[in-house]
Design an enzyme around this catalytic site. Structure first.
Site, PDB file in Angstrom:
ATOM      1  N   GLU A   1      31.945  41.925  41.493  1.00  0.00           N
ATOM      2  CA  GLU A   1      32.022  40.501  41.178  1.00  0.00           C
ATOM      3  C   GLU A   1      30.845  40.166  40.279  1.00  0.00           C
ATOM      4  O   GLU A   1      29.703  40.509  40.583  1.00  0.00           O
ATOM      5  CB  GLU A   1      31.985  39.655  42.454  1.00  0.00           C
TER       6      GLU A   1
ATOM      7  N   HIS B   1      33.840  47.352  43.965  1.00  0.00           N
ATOM      8  CA  HIS B   1      34.019  45.933  43.650  1.00  0.00           C
ATOM      9  C   HIS B   1      32.816  45.428  42.870  1.00  0.00           C
ATOM     10  O   HIS B   1      31.671  45.563  43.320  1.00  0.00           O
ATOM     11  CB  HIS B   1      34.187  45.105  44.927  1.00  0.00           C
TER      12      HIS B   1
ATOM     13  N   GLU C   1      45.292  30.203  37.267  1.00  0.00           N
ATOM     14  CA  GLU C   1      45.643  30.261  38.687  1.00  0.00           C
ATOM     15  C   GLU C   1      46.271  28.954  39.168  1.00  0.00           C
ATOM     16  O   GLU C   1      45.763  28.278  40.073  1.00  0.00           O
ATOM     17  CB  GLU C   1      44.406  30.636  39.499  1.00  0.00           C
TER      18      GLU C   1
ATOM     19  N   GLU D   1      46.036  35.396  47.255  1.00  0.00           N
ATOM     20  CA  GLU D   1      44.908  34.706  47.882  1.00  0.00           C
ATOM     21  C   GLU D   1      45.174  33.219  48.058  1.00  0.00           C
ATOM     22  O   GLU D   1      44.696  32.596  49.020  1.00  0.00           O
ATOM     23  CB  GLU D   1      43.638  34.929  47.065  1.00  0.00           C
TER      24      GLU D   1
END
Length: 712
Positions: free
Chosen positions: A414, A412, A170, A507
Site C-alpha cells: 500500500e 502487499h 469505485e 470490498e
C-alpha cells in the site's frame, strides 16, 4: 499466420476530401471527411445503421493560437489489410486473431505546415483510431489543453455508466437514458477516499450503451501510455460525447514530444451483446508482448489476510498508543499491541495451512509492515518503507513455513498514494521480495495523490503505474494494482500485469453493499481493458456476524459468488472469505477449489448488460469445462445448450444452483448441488434467484460413473 498488404495513394489539396473503409466482414463502415474549414471528422455505421454521426477530431493546444483543429488538407492516405494470430501468455482463449483493415490519413495544416496522422483500424466489431505526430520542425514540444475527439450518438441511448472522476472508478453503475444522466449524477457520486468529479454529464470509459433498435455500443480507449486517461463529457442537448482528459496539477492535459501518438479511441458495436464480451479489440490495439521469458508469469488462485480487515473484524495496524508514527524513530517493540492486528505469525500460518490443505497457490497478507497507525488522510510522504514487519510477524518464519507447505506468498505494497515515496523505495522493496520468495505484489493507491494536486489518472501518474509495472518485470514480479488507472489492454504488452482493481470490487459489499446487478455490467465495462481482481467467494453475507458494528450485507447469493469465478475473467482469483466460512460449506467450496484460472477457450452463451451473463470456459490443457451464470436484480430462468462440448462424448456436470427459496437478501445461502449426465446435445433450463446465479463443472465421464445419474 501474418498477411500484410500495403496500398498507397496520394491525395492533393484539390482531391476529394473523403475516404471510406469497411471492416473485414463489411458490416462496419467508416468514413473520414474534412468539413468546411478543413476540420477532420468521421462517421461510423453498422449494417447500414448509424452508430457515430459526423464527429469532429482534433486537439486544442495550450498557448497556441492555431491548435490542431482546422485548416487541414489531406496530403496522403495509406490503407492496410492486416491478419495475424497471436498467443497470449494467459487469457480467456489460447489464441487471438488480430484482423483489421486500416486507413492512415496524413493531414497538413495550411498556415503552420504541421502534419498530423489519424490512423483508423476497422475490425468486425468496431474501430480504433488515434492521433500520430511525426517528427517535424513545425511541431516538436506541445501541451494539450484539451483533446477534442467527438462521439456523436445517433439517439438517446440507454447507458450503463459511472460518474466521471479524476481519482476513482469505485462507483455502482447507473442505468439510464443519456438524457437522464444530468438529473441522476449527484445521486451516482457516492463517498470515496479520493474523488474529483468534473461535470454533471461527465462519465467514465468503458461506457456501455444499447440503442432503441437493439445495437450494443461501447466507447473506451486502448494502449494508455504516456497520456492522461480519457473520460467522456456529454452535451445532452446534441447527444455528442467529447473526450475529456484528466488534468495535472496545473490543469494541463498532456505534455507531448514528437514523434508520439495518443492512445487509441475505440468504438465497439454489434447487434449481439455476446460479441462485445468476446471481443479482443482492446488487446489487439496494444503492442505485442515485450517480456521475452514469461515462464515466471503464472495464473494464481489465492487466499489471504484481507477480508477480516475489510469487515472490521481485524485491523491493519498494530497499536493504538501512537497518534502518529515516524518510520525509523517509532519503536514498535515498546508499544502495547491493541490485540486486533490481523497479520500475526499465528494467523498467517493458519491461512497457509488452509491454502496447502485445499490446493491454493498463494497467500496474501495485508497489514504486515509498520506504518498503518496513521497511514491515511495525513498527506504523509514517508508513510511506508515496504520492508519492515510489525513485531508480531516473523517474516523469516513465515517464509520458511510457506515454502515447506508448497505455498507462495503475495506481497502487499500500500502506497497511500505517495507515489514519490514508492518510487524511492521500489528497487529495495522488489529486491526484498525476491530475497524472501515473493513473486507477486498487490499494490494500492488509496487516498489523494502525493505530489499534492495530482490526480490518479493524469499523465504523470499513469506513467508512474507503467514505471512500477516495467520495473517489476525486471525483477520477474507479477503486479496486481488497486486504485490505479483502469486497464486498457496493457497486459498484452506487459503480461506481468495479472490483475487490477480499478472498479467497485467485493470490498464494497462490506461498505454498505453493491447493487445485485453490478456483476452483470462489469464484464461489459471495466473488464474490456483487462482482468479485475474482484475478490469473489464470500459465503457469509451478514457482515455483522464478523463485526457487530458493521451492518452491511453482501447483495449476492452463494451460488452467484461461485459463478463469478467464471463470469469475471481473471488469471488472478481470490477466495476472499475466511477459512472458517468455507469449512461450513465444504460442498459449495469444492467448486472454488476445482475452477481453473487459465483457459483454452471461452463461449459466451447468454448476455444482456445489467441483467445476466452466462459463459462457458475450457480449462487450459485439461479438457474440463466450467460454466458460470450471474443474474441481476430480478429472478429469471437461464436457457443454455451444451453444444460447446465435443460431439459424441459423455460428460458429468456438477451443477451448483440457487435453491427455490434463494434470494440475495432473505436466503443468500440457499443452494443445491446435483450431478447430471450431459452431451453436446443437452440443454438446461435453470432458475436463477434475484442476485443469484449458478456454476457448473464438467468433465468427461469414465466408464461406470454415469450409473444412476439423470441425463439432460
Amino acid at each position: 499466420m501474418l498477411r500484410t498488404i500495403l496500398l498507397f495513394s496520394l491525395f492533393f489539396a484539390t482531391a476529394v476530401q473523403a475516404q471510406q473503409l469497411l471492416s473485414p466482414d463489411k458490416n462496419v463502415a467508416l468514413q473520414f471527411t474534412l468539413l468546411d474549414g478543413g476540420v477532420p471528422s468521421y462517421t461510423l455505421s453498422y449494417k447500414g445503421k448509424p452508430v457515430i454521426k459526423p464527429s469532429k477530431l482534433g486537439l486544442h493546444l495550450k498557448g497556441d493560437a492555431k491548435s490542431l483543429l482546422n485548416d487541414f488538407t489531406v496530403t496522403n492516405t495509406a490503407t492496410t489489410v492486416f491478419d495475424e494470430t497471436w498467443k497470449p501468455v494467459w487469457g480467456e482463449v489460447s489464441s487471438i486473431r488480430n484482423h483489421y483493415n486500416e486507413l492512415a490519413v496524413t493531414l497538413t495544416q495550411g498556415e503552420t505546415a504541421r502534419q498530423m496522422i489519424i490512423r483508423f483500424r476497422l475490425y468486425d466489431e468496431g474501430v480504433g483510431f488515434r492521433y500520430e505526430f511525426p517528427q517535424q520542425k513545425t511541431l516538436s514540444y506541445f501541451v494539450i489543453k484539451e483533446e477534442r475527439t467527438e462521439f456523436a450518438m445517433a439517439g438517446d441511448h440507454t447507458a450503463y455508466w459511472i460518474a466521471g472522476d479524476y481519482d476513482t472508478q469505485e462507483y455502482d453503475y447507473t442505468t439510464s437514458k443519456l438524457s437522464e444522466i444530468r438529473a441522476l449524477m449527484a445521486k451516482s457520486v457516492t463517498d470515496n477516499l479520493s474523488q474529483t468529479s468534473f461535470s454533471p454529464t461527465g462519465v467514465q470509459t468503458s461506457l456501455m450503451m444499447k440503442t432503441a433498435d437493439g445495437l450494443y455500443l461501447n466507447l473506451h480507449e486502448a494502449a494508455l501510455i504516456n497520456y492522461a486517461a480519457m473520460h467522456l463529457n456529454l452535451n445532452d442537448t446534441t447527444m455528442v460525447f467529447q473526450s475529456w482528459l484528466t488534468p495535472d496539477v496545473n490543469g494541463d492535459k498532456g505534455y507531448m514530444q514528437a514523434p508520439c501518438t495518443t492512445p487509441w479511441r475505440t468504438v465497439m458495436v454489434s447487434n449481439d451483446a455476446r460479441t462485445i464480451l468476446a471481443s479482443k479489440l482492446i488487446y489487439n490495439l496494444n503492442e505485442p508482448n515485450k517480456i521475452k521469458d514469461v515462464s515466471w508469469i503464472k495464473p494464481t488462485k489465492y487466499v489471504g489476510v484481507w477480508w477480516e480487515m475489510i469487515t472490521g473484524k481485524s485491523a491493519w495496524s498494530y497499536t493504538d498508543e501512537y497518534p502518529a508514527v515516524q518510520l525509523g524513530i517509532t519503536d514498535y517493540t515498546k508499544a502495547k499491541p491493541h490485540g486486533r492486528h490481523g497479520a500475526t505469525t499465528a494467523n498467517v500460518k493458519r491461512y497457509i495451512d488452509f491454502a496447502a490443505q485445499h490446493g491454493f497457490d498463494a497467500v496474501l497478507v495485508e497489514g504486515w509492515n509498520i506504518g498503518w497507525e496513521d497511514w491515511f488522510g495525513n498527506s504523509k510522504d514517508f508513510v511506508f518503507d515496504f520492508v519492515t514487519p510489525y513485531p508480531d510477524l516473523n517474516l523469516q518464519e513465515i517464509r520458511n513455513y510457506a515454502a515447506s507447505k508448497g505455498v507462495k506468498m503475495i506481497m502487499h505494497h500500500e502506497t497511500s498514494s505517495s507515489v514519490r515515496n514508492y518510487e524511492r523505495h521500489m528497487d529495495t522493496a522488489y529486491k526484498f521480495m525476491k530475497a524472501n520468495g515473493y513473486d507477486a505484489v498487490k499494490s494500492g493507491y488509496v487516498g489523494d495523490i502525493l505530489p499534492r494536486g495530482e490526480n490518479h489518472y493524469s499523465q504523470w501518474i499513469v506513467n508512474h503505474y507503467q514505471y512500477a509495472l516495467e520495473k517489476a518485470a525486471q525483477y520477474q514480479i507479477m503486479v496486481n494494482a488497486h486504485e490505479a488507472v483502469r486497464p486498457t489492454g496493457i497486459a498484452r504488452t506487459w503480461p506481468n500485469l495479472i490483475g487490477n482493481e480499478s472498479a467497485r470490487g467485493t470490498e464494497y459489499q462490506a461498505f454498505g453493499g453493491s447493487k445485485p446487478n453490478h456483476v452483470t455490467i462489469l464484464p461489459f465495462t471495466r473488464l474490456q481493458g483487462g482482468p479485475m481482481d474482484y475478490t469473489p467467494g464470500i459465503f457469509e453475507m451478514d457482515i455483522s456476524k464478523l463485526n457487530p458494528e458493521n451492518k452491511s450485507h453482501v447483495n449476492s447469493t452463494l451460488a452467484n459468488q461461485l459463478a463469478l469465478y467464471v463470469t469475471l475473467y481473471s488469471p488472478l482469483q481470490m477466495a476472499a472469505d475466511l477459512p472458517e466460512h468455507y469449512d461450513r460449506f465444504p460442498d459449495a467450496f469444492q467448486f472454488i477449489k476445482d475452477v481453473a484460472v487459465d483457459w483454452d477457450d471461452s463461449k459466451y452463451l447468454e448476455a444482456e448488460p445489467g441483467e445476466y451473463i452466462t459463459v462457458a470456459r475450457k480449462a487450459k490443457g485439461t479438457g474440463k469445462w466450467f460454466v458460470g451464470s450471474v443474474g441481476g436484480n430480478d429472478p429469471r430462468t437461464s436457457q443454455i445448450s451444451f453444444d460447446f462440448l465435443e460431439p459424441g462424448k459423455t460428460y458429468i456436470a456438477t451443477i451448483y444452483a440457487d435453491a427455490k427459496n434463494a434470494h440475495y437478501k432473505t436466503a443468500p445461502q440457499a443452494y443445491n448441488i446435483r450431478k447430471v449426465v450431459v452431451t453436446s446435445k443437452s440443454k438446461l433450463a435453470q432458475w436463477v434467484a434475484a442476485g443469484g446465479g449458478y456454476a457448473i463443472s464438467i468433465e468427461a465421464a469414465e466408464k461406470g460413473q454415469t450409473k444412476g445419474l439423470k441425463k439432460l
